[in-house]
Design a protein around this motif. Structure first.
Motif, PDB file in Angstrom:
ATOM      1  N   GLY A  21     -71.430 -11.937  78.048  1.00 16.73           N
ATOM      2  CA  GLY A  21     -72.034 -13.266  77.877  1.00 16.73           C
ATOM      3  C   GLY A  21     -73.427 -13.134  77.282  1.00 16.73           C
ATOM      4  N   ALA A  22     -74.215 -12.237  77.874  1.00 15.68           N
ATOM      5  CA  ALA A  22     -75.596 -12.049  77.396  1.00 15.68           C
ATOM      6  C   ALA A  22     -75.602 -11.499  75.976  1.00 15.68           C
ATOM      7  CB  ALA A  22     -76.337 -11.100  78.342  1.00 15.68           C
ATOM      8  N   LEU A  23     -74.729 -10.514  75.731  1.00 14.01           N
ATOM      9  CA  LEU A  23     -74.697  -9.925  74.378  1.00 14.01           C
ATOM     10  C   LEU A  23     -74.178 -10.938  73.349  1.00 14.01           C
ATOM     11  CD1 LEU A  23     -73.405  -6.275  75.033  1.00 14.01           C
ATOM     12  CD2 LEU A  23     -75.735  -7.046  74.608  1.00 14.01           C
ATOM     13  N   GLY A  24     -73.263 -11.791  73.790  1.00 20.85           N
ATOM     14  CA  GLY A  24     -72.730 -12.836  72.893  1.00 20.85           C
ATOM     15  C   GLY A  24     -73.817 -13.813  72.491  1.00 20.85           C
ATOM     16  N   ILE A  25     -74.653 -14.196  73.485  1.00 22.47           N
ATOM     17  CA  ILE A  25     -75.781 -15.109  73.182  1.00 22.47           C
ATOM     18  C   ILE A  25     -76.769 -14.403  72.251  1.00 22.47           C
ATOM     19  CG2 ILE A  25     -77.755 -16.333  74.195  1.00 22.47           C
ATOM     20  CD1 ILE A  25     -75.970 -16.651  76.747  1.00 22.47           C
ATOM     21  N   ALA A  26     -77.040 -13.118  72.579  1.00 20.94           N
ATOM     22  CA  ALA A  26     -77.999 -12.345  71.767  1.00 20.94           C
ATOM     23  C   ALA A  26     -77.495 -12.191  70.341  1.00 20.94           C
ATOM     24  CB  ALA A  26     -78.228 -10.974  72.392  1.00 20.94           C
ATOM     25  N   ARG A  27     -76.200 -12.000  70.212  1.00 24.15           N
ATOM     26  CA  ARG A  27     -75.593 -11.738  68.899  1.00 24.15           C
ATOM     27  C   ARG A  27     -75.809 -12.875  67.909  1.00 24.15           C
ATOM     28  NH1 ARG A  27     -70.043  -8.635  67.877  1.00 24.15           N
ATOM     29  NH2 ARG A  27     -69.707  -9.579  65.870  1.00 24.15           N
ATOM     30  N   LYS A  28     -75.878 -14.099  68.461  1.00 30.13           N
ATOM     31  CA  LYS A  28     -76.080 -15.262  67.578  1.00 30.13           C
ATOM     32  C   LYS A  28     -77.436 -15.200  66.872  1.00 30.13           C
ATOM     33  CE  LYS A  28     -73.160 -18.355  70.268  1.00 30.13           C
ATOM     34  NZ  LYS A  28     -73.137 -19.381  71.308  1.00 30.13           N
ATOM     35  N   GLY A  29     -78.361 -14.474  67.483  1.00 33.93           N
ATOM     36  CA  GLY A  29     -79.711 -14.414  66.908  1.00 33.93           C
ATOM     37  C   GLY A  29     -79.908 -13.263  65.948  1.00 33.93           C
ATOM     38  N   TYR A  30     -78.877 -12.419  65.783  1.00 26.27           N
ATOM     39  CA  TYR A  30     -79.031 -11.287  64.853  1.00 26.27           C
ATOM     40  C   TYR A  30     -79.150 -11.815  63.430  1.00 26.27           C
ATOM     41  CZ  TYR A  30     -77.261  -8.218  68.592  1.00 26.27           C
ATOM     42  OH  TYR A  30     -77.067  -7.545  69.756  1.00 26.27           O
ATOM     43  N   SER A  31     -80.117 -11.300  62.725  1.00 21.92           N
ATOM     44  CA  SER A  31     -80.247 -11.673  61.312  1.00 21.92           C
ATOM     45  C   SER A  31     -80.940 -10.525  60.597  1.00 21.92           C
ATOM     46  CB  SER A  31     -81.079 -12.956  61.180  1.00 21.92           C
ATOM     47  OG  SER A  31     -82.409 -12.683  61.526  1.00 21.92           O
ATOM     48  N   ARG A  65     -84.877 -15.223  71.533  1.00 19.97           N
ATOM     49  CA  ARG A  65     -85.348 -14.350  72.623  1.00 19.97           C
ATOM     50  C   ARG A  65     -84.266 -13.368  73.117  1.00 19.97           C
ATOM     51  NH1 ARG A  65     -89.965 -14.027  74.396  1.00 19.97           N
ATOM     52  NH2 ARG A  65     -90.496 -13.100  76.397  1.00 19.97           N
ATOM     53  N   PRO A  66     -83.021 -13.829  73.371  1.00 17.51           N
ATOM     54  CA  PRO A  66     -82.003 -12.854  73.806  1.00 17.51           C
ATOM     55  C   PRO A  66     -81.772 -11.754  72.769  1.00 17.51           C
ATOM     56  CG  PRO A  66     -81.245 -15.086  74.209  1.00 17.51           C
ATOM     57  CD  PRO A  66     -82.489 -15.202  73.412  1.00 17.51           C
ATOM     58  N   ALA A  67     -81.803 -12.135  71.486  1.00 20.34           N
ATOM     59  CA  ALA A  67     -81.630 -11.121  70.426  1.00 20.34           C
ATOM     60  C   ALA A  67     -82.784 -10.132  70.434  1.00 20.34           C
ATOM     61  CB  ALA A  67     -81.533 -11.806  69.063  1.00 20.34           C
ATOM     62  N   MET A  68     -83.979 -10.644  70.668  1.00 17.30           N
ATOM     63  CA  MET A  68     -85.151  -9.756  70.746  1.00 17.30           C
ATOM     64  C   MET A  68     -84.998  -8.779  71.909  1.00 17.30           C
ATOM     65  SD  MET A  68     -88.037 -12.635  70.018  1.00 17.30           S
ATOM     66  CE  MET A  68     -89.484 -11.738  70.454  1.00 17.30           C
ATOM     67  N   LEU A  69     -84.512  -9.303  73.043  1.00 14.60           N
ATOM     68  CA  LEU A  69     -84.322  -8.438  74.218  1.00 14.60           C
ATOM     69  C   LEU A  69     -83.261  -7.377  73.929  1.00 14.60           C
ATOM     70  CD1 LEU A  69     -84.486 -10.981  77.183  1.00 14.60           C
ATOM     71  CD2 LEU A  69     -86.008  -9.043  76.800  1.00 14.60           C
ATOM     72  N   GLN A 100     -84.794  -4.823  71.737  1.00 17.21           N
ATOM     73  CA  GLN A 100     -85.725  -3.971  72.495  1.00 17.21           C
ATOM     74  C   GLN A 100     -84.968  -2.964  73.354  1.00 17.21           C
ATOM     75  OE1 GLN A 100     -89.021  -3.703  72.120  1.00 17.21           O
ATOM     76  NE2 GLN A 100     -88.652  -5.129  70.441  1.00 17.21           N
ATOM     77  N   LEU A 101     -83.864  -3.444  73.961  1.00 14.79           N
ATOM     78  CA  LEU A 101     -83.046  -2.540  74.781  1.00 14.79           C
ATOM     79  C   LEU A 101     -82.466  -1.419  73.910  1.00 14.79           C
ATOM     80  CD1 LEU A 101     -81.593  -1.758  77.399  1.00 14.79           C
ATOM     81  CD2 LEU A 101     -79.778  -3.341  76.783  1.00 14.79           C
ATOM     82  N   TYR A 102     -81.964  -1.814  72.743  1.00 18.91           N
ATOM     83  CA  TYR A 102     -81.388  -0.818  71.823  1.00 18.91           C
ATOM     84  C   TYR A 102     -82.457   0.203  71.415  1.00 18.91           C
ATOM     85  CZ  TYR A 102     -79.668   1.241  67.518  1.00 18.91           C
ATOM     86  OH  TYR A 102     -79.307   2.141  66.556  1.00 18.91           O
ATOM     87  N   LEU A 103     -83.641  -0.303  71.061  1.00 16.56           N
ATOM     88  CA  LEU A 103     -84.721   0.599  70.633  1.00 16.56           C
ATOM     89  C   LEU A 103     -85.168   1.515  71.773  1.00 16.56           C
ATOM     90  CD1 LEU A 103     -86.850  -1.839  68.453  1.00 16.56           C
ATOM     91  CD2 LEU A 103     -85.325  -0.036  67.660  1.00 16.56           C
ATOM     92  N   LEU A 155     -76.022  -4.822  65.745  1.00 15.14           N
ATOM     93  CA  LEU A 155     -77.474  -4.679  65.855  1.00 15.14           C
ATOM     94  C   LEU A 155     -77.990  -3.624  64.880  1.00 15.14           C
ATOM     95  CD1 LEU A 155     -79.776  -5.864  67.495  1.00 15.14           C
ATOM     96  CD2 LEU A 155     -79.482  -4.058  69.158  1.00 15.14           C
ATOM     97  N   GLU A 156     -77.272  -2.503  64.798  1.00 14.44           N
ATOM     98  CA  GLU A 156     -77.655  -1.450  63.848  1.00 14.44           C
ATOM     99  C   GLU A 156     -77.632  -1.993  62.422  1.00 14.44           C
ATOM    100  OE1 GLU A 156     -76.322   2.780  65.885  1.00 14.44           O
ATOM    101  OE2 GLU A 156     -75.026   1.848  64.391  1.00 14.44           O
TER     102      GLU A 156
END
Lengths: 252, 214
Positions: free
Chosen positions: A41-51, A58-62, A65-68, B83-84
């Motif tokens: 659910g969280a990753l799905g919300i975050a995924r919408k912000g990928y560009s 904010r979820p995409a930023m988080l 940051q987690l990935y980094l 993400l990558e």
């Protein structure tokens, strides 16, 4: 169903041989499903912000940051080739972290189960062995367990002992990884229950004062498990990098 | 900034599929082990551990490994890879932007250099043209001065000739006049009219002598 619902608590197995807080197979995987639902659910919300630009969601930023953070951990501990382990380490980190978070609010969490943690530990240590064989070859990886190369009588007397100790050490890694996580999460639950019983007569949930420490445990335990996996990976794959560096030097 | 690496433990889609199948089989096997633990002899130690407060279920352990084998490629596809790609695309765009900026800067420097060169060239050309014009003007001035001087000399010479001619003319007239006056005076003195032609010749000769003596 009797095994899933017992002892007055949902999804807890009946007591007896498995102990009073043993959870059934379906119970563990029901809570695991909750953990995975939260993760996806969280990753799905975050995924919408990928560009292709800097993330403003904010979820995409988080998520970034987690990935980094995970990538930095892998690269700093394992080396430049550690980037390819981000998926593995990231999956472990997400499941343990969210599992530990769930343990704060729900009656049970997969990470509070020794069998589940042992599964993760076996997977991590097994993966380390596979990567070790991939990096050094089967003989090289086994020779790695025998310690430094010794000559003459020492090789006959000492190397087998070191080999045996290293093999036991590898097996104990599973135990240490799983017991540490289980002890902290399950122990945290038990501590809260015990302290709540102390304040039961005064109607004060004393155990809830442990929440800040438990919150710290949530992060620290996820970090320790993944950090140690990185260290194990580094120990068995560092030859690969040295080899590559040797090649680079030779080519230069 | 990080540069995502395409090489991952997930490997090829075929390997991921194999791992997923193995994972599903382990999940099913784990469920079976968990449900039939008491019937399987080598799992009898679980009961002993449970009695000592260590709740171990190798069925759950096996299924957990299976779940992770299925989960790894899903997390890879759902979280890590997009993400990558996003980070890689962002880095590529940034690098492209920097590259374009660098190219523009180089282009600007080149244009500036060309512009300065052209300005210098234009200035040199203008300076050369001005010098040429000045030289031409000076030549023209000298030519005009020479022409004017020549013209002036010519006019002066002509004026001198005119003056000389006029002077000769005036002198001749004056001479005639003096002769006439002298004759008139002589007639009055002598009281008789002299031969006009002869007298005139005598007076003229006399005047010429006087002129020559003077």
């Amino acid at each position: 169903m009797g095994e899933i619902v017992g002892n007055g608590l949902p999804l807890l197995a009946a007591g007896g041989a498995e102990g009073k807080h043993a959870v059934s197979f379906l119970g563990v995987f029901f809570f695991l499903a909750i953990v995975l639902a939260i993760i996806f659910g969280a990753l799905g919300i975050a995924r919408k912000g990928y560009s292709s630009r800097v993330f403003t969601n904010r979820p995409a930023m988080l998520a970034e940051q987690l990935y980094l953070f995970l990538e930095a951990m892998c690269v700093s501990i394992i080396g430049a080739h550690g980037r390819k382990y981000v998926t593995f380490i990231g999956t472990l980190w997400l499941v343990i972290f969210v599992g530990n978070l769930v343990a704060l609010f729900l009656a049970f969490s997969p990470t509070a189960n020794l069998s589940f943690n042992l599964g993760m530990a076996l997977l991590a240590v097994g993966y380390v062995q596979v990567e070790g064989v991939r990096a050094n070859g089967l003989i090289g990886h086994l020779a790695h367990f025998a310690g430094p190369r010794l000559g003459g009588l020492l090789a006959v007397l000492v190397s087998p002992v070191i080999f045996a100790i290293e093999v036991v050490s590898e097996i104990m890694k599973n135990v240490s990884l799983s017991l540490r996580l289980y002890g902290n999460i399950f122990g945290g639950h038990e501590a809260v229950v015990a302290m709540n019983q102390l304040g039961e007569r005064a109607l004060i949930p004393v155990g809830e004062f442990l929440l800040p420490i438990k919150l710290l445990t949530v992060v620290v335990q996820a970090l320790i498990f993944t950090l140690l996996t990185c260290v194990y990976l580094s120990l068995v794959t560092h030859h690969e990098e040295e080899h590559a560096e040797g090649h680079a030097t030779a080519h230069a | 900034m990080s540069t995502p690496n395409a090489t991952t433990p997930s490997g090829s889609p075929a390997a991921a599929l194999v791992r997923t199948v193995i994972g599903l089989a382990m999940m099913a096997g784990g469920f079976y082990l968990s449900q039939h633990a008491e019937e399987i002899p080598f799992l009898a130690f679980q009961k002993a551990l449970g009695e000592k407060g260590v709740p171990l279920d190798l069925g759950i352990t096996t299924a957990t490994i299976g779940v992770f084998l299925v989960l790894l490629p899903i997390i890879r596809v759902f979280y890590i890879k997009p993400l990558e790609e996003a980070i890689l695309e962002r880095n590529t765009q940034l690098e492209r932007t920097f590259s374009e900026a660098e190219e523009l800067r180089a282009e600007m420097a080149r244009l500036r250099s060309e512009y300065e060169e052209r300005i210098a060239q234009t200035e040199a050309e203008a300076r050369a043209q001005i010098q040429q014009q000045i030289r031409e003007a000076q030549q023209m001035r000298q030519q005009l001065m020479a022409e004017a001087a020549e013209r002036a000399e010519e006019l002066l010479a002509r004026a001198r000739e005119d003056i000389e001619r006029e002077r000769q003319k005036v002198l001749a007239e004056l001479q005639l006049r003096v002769v006439d006056l002298s004759l008139s005076a002589a007639e009055k003195v002598v009281g008789a009219s002299l031969d006009d032609e002869q007298n005139r010749r005598l007076v003229t000769e006399f005047i010429q002598k006087v002129e020559a003596a003077g």
